[in-house]
Write a protein that holds these residues in place. Structure first.
Motif, short mmCIF file in Angstrom:
data_model
loop_
_atom_site.label_atom_id
_atom_site.label_comp_id
_atom_site.label_asym_id
_atom_site.label_seq_id
_atom_site.Cartn_x
_atom_site.Cartn_y
_atom_site.Cartn_z
N SER A 1 0.84 -1.21 0.00
CA SER A 1 0.00 0.00 0.00
C SER A 1 0.87 1.25 0.00
O SER A 1 2.08 1.20 0.21
N MET A 2 0.24 2.36 -0.23
CA MET A 2 0.93 3.65 -0.17
C MET A 2 1.45 3.88 1.24
O MET A 2 1.17 3.12 2.17
N SER A 3 2.18 4.97 1.41
CA SER A 3 2.60 5.39 2.73
C SER A 3 2.02 6.76 3.03
O SER A 3 1.13 7.24 2.32
N LEU A 4 2.52 7.38 4.09
CA LEU A 4 1.92 8.63 4.56
C LEU A 4 2.97 9.59 5.08
O LEU A 4 3.98 9.17 5.65
N LEU A 5 2.71 10.86 4.90
CA LEU A 5 3.33 11.92 5.69
C LEU A 5 2.25 12.37 6.66
O LEU A 5 1.14 12.74 6.22
N TYR B 1 -4.00 16.64 13.54
CA TYR B 1 -3.00 16.05 12.64
C TYR B 1 -3.56 16.07 11.24
O TYR B 1 -4.77 16.04 11.02
N THR B 2 -2.66 16.18 10.28
CA THR B 2 -3.08 16.10 8.89
C THR B 2 -2.25 15.04 8.21
O THR B 2 -1.03 14.93 8.40
N LEU B 3 -2.92 14.22 7.44
CA LEU B 3 -2.35 13.02 6.83
C LEU B 3 -2.35 13.19 5.32
O LEU B 3 -3.39 13.45 4.71
N VAL B 4 -1.18 13.05 4.72
CA VAL B 4 -1.03 13.25 3.27
C VAL B 4 -0.58 11.92 2.65
O VAL B 4 0.50 11.41 2.98
N PRO B 5 -1.36 11.33 1.73
CA PRO B 5 -0.91 10.12 1.06
C PRO B 5 0.32 10.40 0.20
O PRO B 5 0.36 11.38 -0.56
N VAL B 6 1.33 9.55 0.33
CA VAL B 6 2.56 9.67 -0.45
C VAL B 6 2.99 8.27 -0.89
O VAL B 6 2.52 7.27 -0.35
N VAL C 1 5.84 12.54 10.83
CA VAL C 1 6.47 11.27 10.46
C VAL C 1 6.35 11.10 8.95
O VAL C 1 5.43 11.62 8.31
N THR C 2 7.30 10.36 8.39
CA THR C 2 7.35 10.07 6.96
C THR C 2 7.30 8.55 6.76
O THR C 2 7.25 7.80 7.74
N PRO C 3 7.38 8.06 5.52
CA PRO C 3 7.45 6.61 5.33
C PRO C 3 8.58 5.94 6.09
O PRO C 3 8.50 4.74 6.39
N ASP C 4 9.63 6.69 6.43
CA ASP C 4 10.73 6.09 7.20
C ASP C 4 10.28 5.67 8.59
O ASP C 4 10.80 4.70 9.16
N TYR C 5 9.29 6.37 9.17
CA TYR C 5 8.74 5.98 10.48
C TYR C 5 8.06 4.62 10.36
O TYR C 5 8.22 3.74 11.22
N PHE C 6 7.29 4.44 9.28
CA PHE C 6 6.60 3.17 9.10
C PHE C 6 7.61 2.04 8.86
O PHE C 6 7.43 0.92 9.33
N ALA C 7 8.70 2.36 8.14
CA ALA C 7 9.71 1.33 7.85
C ALA C 7 10.55 1.00 9.07
O ALA C 7 10.82 -0.18 9.34
N ASP C 8 10.97 2.01 9.82
CA ASP C 8 11.93 1.80 10.90
C ASP C 8 11.25 1.53 12.25
O ASP C 8 11.55 0.54 12.92
N THR C 9 10.34 2.40 12.66
CA THR C 9 9.70 2.25 13.97
C THR C 9 8.63 1.17 13.97
O THR C 9 8.54 0.37 14.90
N LEU C 10 7.81 1.14 12.90
CA LEU C 10 6.73 0.16 12.84
C LEU C 10 7.11 -1.09 12.04
O LEU C 10 6.30 -2.00 11.92
N ASP C 11 8.31 -1.10 11.48
CA ASP C 11 8.84 -2.29 10.81
C ASP C 11 7.95 -2.77 9.67
O ASP C 11 7.64 -3.95 9.54
N SER C 12 7.51 -1.82 8.83
CA SER C 12 6.70 -2.15 7.66
C SER C 12 7.56 -2.20 6.41
O SER C 12 8.35 -1.27 6.16
N TYR C 13 7.40 -3.24 5.64
CA TYR C 13 8.17 -3.41 4.41
C TYR C 13 7.93 -2.23 3.47
O TYR C 13 6.79 -1.85 3.20
#
Length: 544
Positions: free
Chosen positions: A345-349, A416-421, A464-476
């Motif tokens: 899926s997409m990621s988020l800012l 908070y505001t969520l931007v699909p990226v 947070v950026t997609p790096d948060y999802f990759a590093d902190t939440l361990d998402s591929y």
């Protein structure tokens, strides 16, 4: 005659050893399954890598503000009520899933009220178009018809047809098939004729365009899949049922934020005898060969400690569960090739900010706001297909202090505001692109008058950026919602809740069936609990 304590103990009825379970991750799916496994008679331990529960629904407290880091939209509150009603050794996996009769939106929830307060939100969303007009999306048919007549009168008759056809998809796809685990091809093939008849396998956006000519209405009735990581241009039209899920049960908010619901689930889980360990990241799922099968025997923590259990469940990212925590030698179905070729899926800012209220300039926003940019289809193609940052953006702006002022210091708002990226398959450097996009988004909210004077009123800002999802939440690849919910990754083709590679290994949550979204991950927990009960010979109503 007197007997010793030892003799007395020997006369007690034999009590079989309780089965043990380890759940990796304390997201809403993991907590929901933990509650269900405790009710099935398992001794369950949830292992959480972070310092507090929630996973994607982690809650952050800073500078007097409370921010939900992830999901904020709560629907189908009866799923929550069912969890809070469960008791130890009193599983109810075959109870009616969608009871008829009474008001579904305003049904009493006596068990939920002991743990958390849910309040309805109306409108569900205020949807802003780029020309400054807006549409208040709610469950009121009269209000919806009135707004369509004002914004797009040519689509009024089309809306009536959409209600009929999307309603039929909801009846079949959600009410009848909602808890079906598509673990084999025949199960899915039995459902295909009905879905074809309902036209539920074409893309959602093309389905919507059958009924609505006006681009604004096409957007209003297709945007919702973005909140679960799906591109309206490519997800199947079965997701048209989301409109009816929300219209039927409403949108709710947990006082204290989604984090309050998470804490309530933790309390219920621990009351049933469950245990949670924080700072307990899992490095490996331990397996053992038994005959021709590989069987899950426990896990190894990042610190080296090994824990044994009868079953292991991952509420973590599906791709990284297999790629990082299971030896490739034991993976025949979920191989490196299959996992890496599966679209994510997409990621988020996501920007978390606090600002001073201005009584002379009251906010015109609502609790949930969708702010659409000047382009819709083109932007979606850039995010999901080309994986580039466009010249413009759309966003979901959440202002919970309009409902719950306690989330901010007096005289302030938390938002908070969520931007699909694009996810990290884009190769974008978020240390560079993140700050630039934050500036653009915050400037737009100020300059376009959504929050006038925002720059001068800010008292807190983080993101947070997609790096948060990759590093902190361990998402591929830093995905925010698991595998992308396209047709080729739906039903039987979506990751299975029972592992095909390792016996007594299960999945739960956004990466498994039925998919992402708060109600879906609670449904996933019930699906997985049913599979566990089946595998261990536990009657769905009476625990043996």
């Amino acid at each position: 005659m007197t007997i010793s304590a030892t003799q007395a103990a020997s006369l007690q009825p034999f009590q079989p050893r309780r089965k043990t379970a380890l759940i990796i991750g304390s997201g809403i799916g993991g907590l929901s399954l933990g509650i269900r496994l405790q009710s099935l008679g398992f001794n369950t331990t949830i292992l959480e890598r972070l310092d507090a529960p929630g996973g994607r629904a982690y809650q952050r407290h800073v500078d007097g503000y409370t921010f939900d880091m992830g999901p904020t939209v709560i629907t189908v509150p009866q799923f929550i009520e069912e969890l809070f009603a469960l008791q130890r050794d009193e599983a109810r996996l075959s109870a009616p899933d969608f009871p008829d009769g009474g008001s579904r939106v305003h049904a009493e929830r006596p068990h939920t009220e002991k743990y958390v307060k849910l309040v309805p939100i109306s409108p569900f969303y205020r949807i802003y178009f780029d020309d400054g007009t807006f549409f208040d999306y709610d469950g009121d048919l009269t209000s919806t018809r009135t707004q369509i007549e004002a914004l797009a009168p040519e689509d009024l008759s089309g809306y009536e047809q959409f209600l009929r056809d999307a309603g039929a998809i909801f009846e079949r796809g959600f009410l009848e098939l909602g808890y079906t685990h598509f673990g084999d091809l025949p199960t899915m093939l039995r459902a295909v004729p009905d879905l074809l008849k309902l036209d539920a396998v074409r893309t959602l956006f093309s389905f919507t365009r059958k009924y609505f000519q006006n681009p604004k209405m096409q957007q209003v009735f297709s945007f919702e899949t973005l909140l679960i990581g799906g591109n309206p241009l490519s997800v199947p039209a079965i997701y048209a049922m989301i409109h009816f899920v929300e219209k039927t049960w409403g949108i709710h908010y947990a006082i204290g934020g989604t984090g309050a619901l998470v804490r309530a689930f933790v309390k219920k889980f621990e009351e049933l005898g469950g245990t949670i360990r924080y700072g307990a990241g899992v490095s490996d799922i331990v397996t053992e060969k038994e005959g021709r099968q590989q069987v899950a025997r426990g896990v190894k923590l990042e610190g080296g400690e090994e824990l044994c259990a009868d079953i292991v469940v991952s509420n973590g990212d599906w791709a990284n569960t297999y790629l990082k925590r299971l030896d490739k030698k034991v993976r025949k179905i979920n191989s490196d090739t299959r996992v890496k070729l599966s679209p994510q899926s997409m990621s988020l800012l996501v920007i978390y900010f606090g600002f001073r209220d201005d009584p002379e300039c009251p906010l015109k926003l609502r609790h949930h706001n969708i702010i659409l940019g000047p382009r819709y289809e083109e932007l979606l193609r850039e995010i999901f297909g080309q994986k580039v940052l466009g010249q413009d953006f759309s966003q979901y702006l959440h202002v919970p202090t309009l409902t719950d002022p306690a989330l901010a210091p007096a005289g302030h708002h938390a938002a908070y505001t969520l931007v699909p990226v694009p996810n990290n398959a884009s190769g974008l450097d978020w240390t560079v692109q993140g700050p630039l996009l934050v500036d653009r988004v915050m400037g737009m909210l100020d300059d376009r008058g959504y929050i006038p004077g925002l720059r001068n009123r800010l008292t807190h800002l983080d993101y947070v950026t997609p790096d948060y999802f990759a590093d902190t939440l361990d998402s591929y690849l830093g995905n925010a919602f698991g595998p992308e919910p396209v047709l080729a990754q739906s039903a039987f083709f979506r990751p299975h809740n029972r592992s095909e590679d390792v016996t007594h290994l299960y999945m739960v949550g956004a990466g498994a069936q039925p998919g992402a979204g708060t109600p879906s991950v609670m449904m996933s927990a019930k699906m997985t609990a049913r599979l566990v009960a089946e595998d261990f010979g536990i009657h769905p109503d009476i625990v043996g």
